[in-house]
Write a protein that holds these residues in place. Sequence first.
Motif, PDB file in Angstrom:
ATOM      1  N   ALA A   1      -8.234   7.491  -0.361  1.00 47.95           N
ATOM      2  CA  ALA A   1      -7.078   6.900   0.321  1.00 47.95           C
ATOM      3  C   ALA A   1      -7.515   5.603   0.957  1.00 47.95           C
ATOM      4  O   ALA A   1      -8.585   5.510   1.545  1.00 47.95           O
ATOM      5  CB  ALA A   1      -6.539   7.852   1.374  1.00 47.95           C
TER       6      ALA A   1
ATOM      7  N   TYR B   1      -8.309   2.760   3.358  1.00 46.77           N
ATOM      8  CA  TYR B   1      -8.551   2.726   4.790  1.00 46.77           C
ATOM      9  C   TYR B   1      -7.576   1.731   5.369  1.00 46.77           C
ATOM     10  O   TYR B   1      -7.819   0.527   5.384  1.00 46.77           O
ATOM     11  CB  TYR B   1     -10.002   2.318   5.071  1.00 46.77           C
ATOM     12  N   SER B   2      -6.441   2.229   5.822  1.00 46.42           N
ATOM     13  CA  SER B   2      -5.449   1.302   6.371  1.00 46.42           C
ATOM     14  C   SER B   2      -5.786   1.068   7.834  1.00 46.42           C
ATOM     15  O   SER B   2      -5.652   1.936   8.669  1.00 46.42           O
ATOM     16  CB  SER B   2      -4.038   1.859   6.207  1.00 46.42           C
ATOM     17  N   HIS B   3      -6.258  -0.114   8.105  1.00 43.62           N
ATOM     18  CA  HIS B   3      -6.669  -0.437   9.459  1.00 43.62           C
ATOM     19  C   HIS B   3      -5.439  -0.687  10.307  1.00 43.62           C
ATOM     20  O   HIS B   3      -4.550  -1.434   9.928  1.00 43.62           O
ATOM     21  CB  HIS B   3      -7.570  -1.672   9.454  1.00 43.62           C
ATOM     22  N   PHE B   4      -5.394  -0.024  11.472  1.00 43.38           N
ATOM     23  CA  PHE B   4      -4.214  -0.115  12.309  1.00 43.38           C
ATOM     24  C   PHE B   4      -4.062  -1.500  12.912  1.00 43.38           C
ATOM     25  O   PHE B   4      -2.970  -2.019  13.069  1.00 43.38           O
ATOM     26  CB  PHE B   4      -4.298   0.938  13.413  1.00 43.38           C
TER      27      PHE B   4
ATOM     28  N   ARG C   1      -5.096  -4.537  11.889  1.00 41.23           N
ATOM     29  CA  ARG C   1      -4.765  -5.694  11.053  1.00 41.23           C
ATOM     30  C   ARG C   1      -4.633  -5.228   9.609  1.00 41.23           C
ATOM     31  O   ARG C   1      -4.950  -4.090   9.295  1.00 41.23           O
ATOM     32  CB  ARG C   1      -5.861  -6.770  11.183  1.00 41.23           C
ATOM     33  N   ASP C   2      -4.180  -6.120   8.744  1.00 38.36           N
ATOM     34  CA  ASP C   2      -3.965  -5.735   7.335  1.00 38.36           C
ATOM     35  C   ASP C   2      -5.270  -5.388   6.642  1.00 38.36           C
ATOM     36  O   ASP C   2      -6.297  -6.005   6.899  1.00 38.36           O
ATOM     37  CB  ASP C   2      -3.302  -6.906   6.590  1.00 38.36           C
TER      38      ASP C   2
END
Lengths: 337, 337
Positions: free
Chosen positions: B329, B331-334, B336-337
Amino acid sequence: MTEAVGDCSERTLIARLRGRLDAPPSFVRIGPGDDAAIVEPPRNFVEAVTTDVCVEGVHFDRAFVPPNAIGHRALAVNLSDLAAMGAAPRIATLSIVMPPALPLADFDAIVDGFTALAREHRAALVGGNLSRSPGPLVVDVAAIGAVHGRKVLTRAGARPGDYVYVSGSLGAGRAGLARCRASGHGDIGQDAVDVRTRYLWPRPRVRLGLLLGRTGAATACMDLSDGLADGLVQLAEASGRGIRVDGSLLPIDPEARQWFESRGEDVLQRALAGGDDYELLFTVSPRRLGRLRAAARLTHGLSLTRIGQVTATPGVLVESGGTANPVTAGYSHFGRD
Amino acid sequence: MTEAVGDCSERTLIARLRGRLDAPPSFVRIGPGDDAAIVEPPRNFVEAVTTDVCVEGVHFDRAFVPPNAIGHRALAVNLSDLAAMGAAPRIATLSIVMPPALPLADFDAIVDGFTALAREHRAALVGGNLSRSPGPLVVDVAAIGAVHGRKVLTRAGARPGDYVYVSGSLGAGRAGLARCRASGHGDIGQDAVDVRTRYLWPRPRVRLGLLLGRTGAATACMDLSDGLADGLVQLAEASGRGIRVDGSLLPIDPEARQWFESRGEDVLQRALAGGDDYELLFTVSPRRLGRLRAAARLTHGLSLTRIGQVTATPGVLVESGGTANPVTAGYSHFGRD
């Protein structure tokens, strides 16, 4: 260095939030984590649905509203709406839009403030959404409650001759906000007896709303989130009637009165205009005062004060010092205060 | 001079919003206007509850997303969640947090974009909240649908040997966003055939979700709002299984493929990572392909593509050019994009 939400992934924050929730009640078949929650609807009841958003810099100031109070208030304003319909809280959703610099401890505290009040009123958090924001902190809540279809309280049922009541006291929300602005919240907890507590930790009148609906005592009801003057006008308009209020009967909070007087402010005007009290305004037929007394015995000491009467003629009048002055809903300008 | 929302009172804006709504369906006993709406719950069904927030500068850019598309998308992402549970939309709430300079025409268009999609899917707007904001435009929606208790689609039902399907095509959301960024939306309407349309006016797969649930064709289902890679991992993890995907089978949108190739980008990686497609990812038992065919005949030509199979071993593998690469999955950093 303080850890901030911007240091975490969204997944981490969601896991963190979920770890702080209670186990859901049995009517929640699937809680947070799938595309949507699955909830059994109430049997033989209808649902009351409401939503209210709290925006930093508009509805609260982080300089003096601690993060657990932000979470508490975001749910409280919604539970107050459910109470005004006579509905028992069941489920809620929570969206938090956060500046990345928000400390993780503040995030936890917002969630904890929300869940503590949710637990007290048996509202299950079934869904939520976390997003970062290039702007202010925004906390948006939707809440759903259950009410018997024939016990719904609306704003529209007041009839001429009905008595007008208000719960609790007035002015504490506004005075509390002013005191917070002047002094900061310091370490004011929920147990302190202080108008600041009343502003920071409003108690939605859920039990009173349920009792007014179930006993059939009230003919109309609404909450006072936008102040008494606004409430009187809204209720009168929705019912197609008028209301005459005796200003000397308003249950103004003593500490709030003192605060306003010490600043040379018009206490009556402040009590009429002031919002953030989250009390219930309701009307009772004179023939049903027995039902109201029965309900009042079960409200754990919450005072209910008769402040006026519904009139056939539209318009809201407040009597004070021998004159009756018309009240209009405050012109709340969208662009600024 | 252009009129802005900041020139109006909140009451005026609420009246303006209500004037743009359709009459509510009969199960809405009390619509917007009281403290809460009163809604009859679905009979013999359970409720699917979801919420999703759209933040300017995070989820959309007003420079190239026209206001009616902002309203459309805010509801579409929620309807997509309901579709993934097999639920039929019933009601929604809408909160809009607006900078005071937002033109009134944009406010109207946001509401119109929302209500047009709501009308199409028979979702009634029962409650809402308008607030000004010192920051970005925020549109927050909660939606509730109805689904038979034994027809709920979750992410957790996939079994080894099940085929993995995806609806429609992939990559158009990401390519559309990139094209919008590069060129602006111009006058792209909903009827244009263009990847920008796919980004701006996503079509939630409500009908497909209902058919997959009602026919019992799917063992698990979710929507692809966060991209295929994320979806595969979430569905596999929730089911406690693995998934093996044949990269050559992915139904990549031809225009999106061309766009990625012309920029020297890895088309497969883009199709895996790209979000904003709002297609459904679902699994089907080989014994139930007849049910899937029956469902597919009723989807108005929406393509359903088999892309892989569920494995007993956990983990997601994508085969491409003779090698199988693990997918994790994103790694969607909260922060920044």
